[in-house]
Design an enzyme around this catalytic site. Structure first.
Site, mmCIF file in Angstrom:
data_model
loop_
_atom_site.group_PDB
_atom_site.id
_atom_site.type_symbol
_atom_site.label_atom_id
_atom_site.label_comp_id
_atom_site.label_asym_id
_atom_site.label_seq_id
_atom_site.Cartn_x
_atom_site.Cartn_y
_atom_site.Cartn_z
ATOM 1 N N CYS A 1 0.832 -1.202 0.000
ATOM 2 C CA CYS A 1 0.000 0.000 0.000
ATOM 3 C C CYS A 1 0.875 1.263 0.000
ATOM 4 C CB CYS A 1 -0.985 -0.046 1.166
ATOM 5 S SG CYS A 1 -2.286 1.165 0.970
ATOM 6 N N HIS B 1 -3.731 -5.230 0.272
ATOM 7 C CA HIS B 1 -3.214 -5.672 1.582
ATOM 8 C C HIS B 1 -3.199 -7.192 1.664
ATOM 9 C CE1 HIS B 1 -2.945 -1.820 3.733
ATOM 10 N NE2 HIS B 1 -3.880 -1.440 2.877
ATOM 11 N N GLU C 1 -1.986 -8.981 3.870
ATOM 12 C CA GLU C 1 -2.043 -9.441 5.255
ATOM 13 C C GLU C 1 -3.469 -9.609 5.769
ATOM 14 O OE1 GLU C 1 -1.258 -6.539 4.164
ATOM 15 O OE2 GLU C 1 -1.801 -4.887 5.489
#
Ligand code: XMP
Length: 535
Positions: free
Chosen positions: A78, A166, A168
């Site tokens: 990001c 993202h 994660e």
């Protein structure tokens, strides 16, 4: 030990990146964006996190990557991706509308190492206000989405990538695979960070560090201090003395139950019932911060008095875990509540600090607990605030109000444990990823509501009374609010969408069995803007 460094630019998901890397059995450290350890030979790769800032913000965090680029593999996520693009000559501009939510990858380049095993159309999660509109010379686009042209890029002939989504977060379905490709495939992690290795290594280190010294540890009944105690007990046996203080505002029967658990685990525990002292000091106090301060100070008094009796103690052990220590970038810098934890002993006692869990995330603490053979109910226990039910009674505290709240809370928590639901698909994955032990059968798992939520409890609105009717009698009593939240770290939380039939039964059970309560409400506030505890 090999490690990945995650440079933190202030994103809400930085810790999550850390946890995902650890799930790949790889050690990692989260450091402020400008504190890269240039001389650490164990570093095998670097991840740049997201940020609340735009690269054009005057306060945006900026760092010189020249000592890293070309030396180590880099993955920018990001803001990390935008920052590298901006720094190396690309263009970043405000997106027409904030790009937020699910998107699907279209590969511009096939066979890229970072995307090995990830198929066309893979769902990713976007959350950014700026977007990359041109990448630097010598970089190439690897994947796009419908709205984002440069969803992923790589520098030619270099292990340097940027992804604007993202990986994660849970909603990026192949996010773990992407991180595995980076951490294991590119950086060459040996994946030797495991609970078993941690226990073996930490026990050996504690033996060497502590020798024949005596250690004191404050137990709270929570997961962290309990796991720290069992680990220390493994290393030094009876030379560990644990102190468990009952301030009178624990859950129903909690003190006795937890004392029994500790004794079964072979711990040397001193239980101190100090409830009279705390009730006396709290008499008439209803202001939340004063309650917290009184309990925090009283706790240290009681703990000190006990600890001083152990005259040959050299160490104070604490269940501090990694998220408590990660140096925060402190973007807002405001204190919302003064949290109370087992405080430091007076300096003149000259105790040294021992924190055996200081490198672990909460889910790793649980894994270590299982590795140590601790009972599942201790390991999966919800967090509970240090000041206990005192911050769940709105108004001044009395033993009678605590009794009422304990009874209501006990019904709620027992019901959450008893009510099981079957989950499949994304929901099941999320619960399993959080470390809940459940067996998958026919693509489904059966899990109690208790194990699906982060934390729950009842709150007594002791200064509010409302009218009700019971039998033919008018009642004029207190309401109880129920709070149950989902969360991954307590920094943000959402109210749990509990089934209606469950709520109906709990409400009936509380009103029928708890004298003093004639109304039950459910708290549907998320954090922010509310907090998890009411005080
Ligand atoms: P809030 O209410 O700030 O709570 O959203 C976040 C998490 O912290 C717990 N909490 C505490 N834990 N000592 C603790 O050890 C405290 O004084 C304390 N106050 C709140 C709360 O239960 C939630 O998990």
């Amino acid at each position: 030990m090999q490690k990945i460094i995650i440079l933190d630019f202030g994103s809400q998901t930085t810790q999550l990146i850390g946890r995902r890397v650890r799930e790949l059995d790889t050690f990692c450290e989260i450091l402020p964006y400008n504190k890269f350890p240039h001389n650490d030979p164990d570093v095998i790769g670097v991840i740049l996190s997201g940020s609340p800032y735009s690269v054009y913000d005057p306060e945006a965090f900026k760092v010189d990557l020249s000592g890293i680029r070309g030396q180590l593999p880099i993955l920018g996520i990001c803001y990390g991706a935008q920052y590298m693009s901006h720094t190396y000559g690309g263009r970043v501009e405000p997106a027409n509308s904030r790009e937020y939510g699910r998107a699907h990858l279209n590969f511009i380049e096939s066979g890229n190492r970072l995307f090995e095993g990830i198929g066309e159309g893979s769902q990713v999660w976007m959350s950014h206000g700026d977007t990359i509109t041109a990448i630097p010379e010598g970089f190439r686009c690897v994947a796009s989405t419908d709205k984002v042209k440069f969803a992923a890029y790589q520098a030619d002939n270099e292990p340097l990538w940027g992804v604007q989504f993202h990986p994660e977060v849970f909603h990026s379905i192949d996010g773990t695979q992407l991180l595995r490709n980076f951490v294991v495939g590119v950086c060459g992690s040996r994946q030797d960070w495991s609970a078993a290795n941690f226990v073996e290594q930490t026990v050996a280190e504690l033996k060497a560090q502590l020798g024949n010294d005596r250690v004191i540890l404050g137990l709270s009944g929570g997961v962290d201090s309990s796991v720290a105690a069992v680990l220390l007990n493994r290393a030094i046996g009876d030379r560990l003395t644990c102190i468990f203080v009952d301030h009178g505002m624990l859950r129903k029967n909690e003190f006795q139950n937890v004392m029994n658990d500790y004794k079964c685990l072979g711990l040397n525990v001193i239980g101190v019932d100090a409830s009279k002292k705390f009730f006396a000091e709290l008499e008439g106090v209803s202001e939340p911060e004063r309650k917290r301060k009184i309990i925090g100070a009283g706790f240290i008094d009681v703990f000190d008095a006990e600890a001083r009796k152990i005259t040959d103690a050299r160490w104070l052990a604490q269940g501090t875990i990694y998220p408590d220590r990660i140096e925060s970038l402190n973007i807002t810098g405001k204190v919302i509540k003064s949290h109370h934890n087992v405080g430091g002993l007076p300096e003149e006692m000259h105790l040294q600090l021992c924190e055996p869990l200081k490198w672990l995330f909460k889910d790793e603490v649980r894994r270590v607990g299982r590795q140590l053979g601790m009972p599942e109910h201790l390991i999966t226990r919800h967090p509970f605030p240090g000041p206990g039910l005192a911050v769940r009674i709105l108004g001044a505290i009395t033993p009678e109000k605590v009794r009422v709240l304990q009874d209501a809370d006990d019904i709620f928590i027992r019901s959450l444990r008893e009510y099981k639901t079957r989950l499949s698909g994304e929901e099941a994955r999320r619960v399993l990823a959080a470390g809940v032990p459940a067996d998958m059968r026919d693509g489904e798992i059966e899990v109690s509501l208790y194990d699906q939520i982060w934390q729950a409890g009842a709150i007594l609105l002791s200064d509010v009374r409302s009218v009700g009717v019971m039998g033919d009698e008018r009642t004029y009593e207190n309401p109880v609010a129920l709070r149950a939240v989902t969360s991954s770290d307590a920094m943000t939380a959402d109210w749990a969408h509990l089934p209606y039939d469950f709520m109906a039964k709990v409400s009936n059970d509380i009103i029928n069995h708890v004298r003093g309560v004639n109304r039950v409400c459910y708290d549907i506030s998320s954090k922010p803007p509310a907090t998890i505890e009411w005080e």
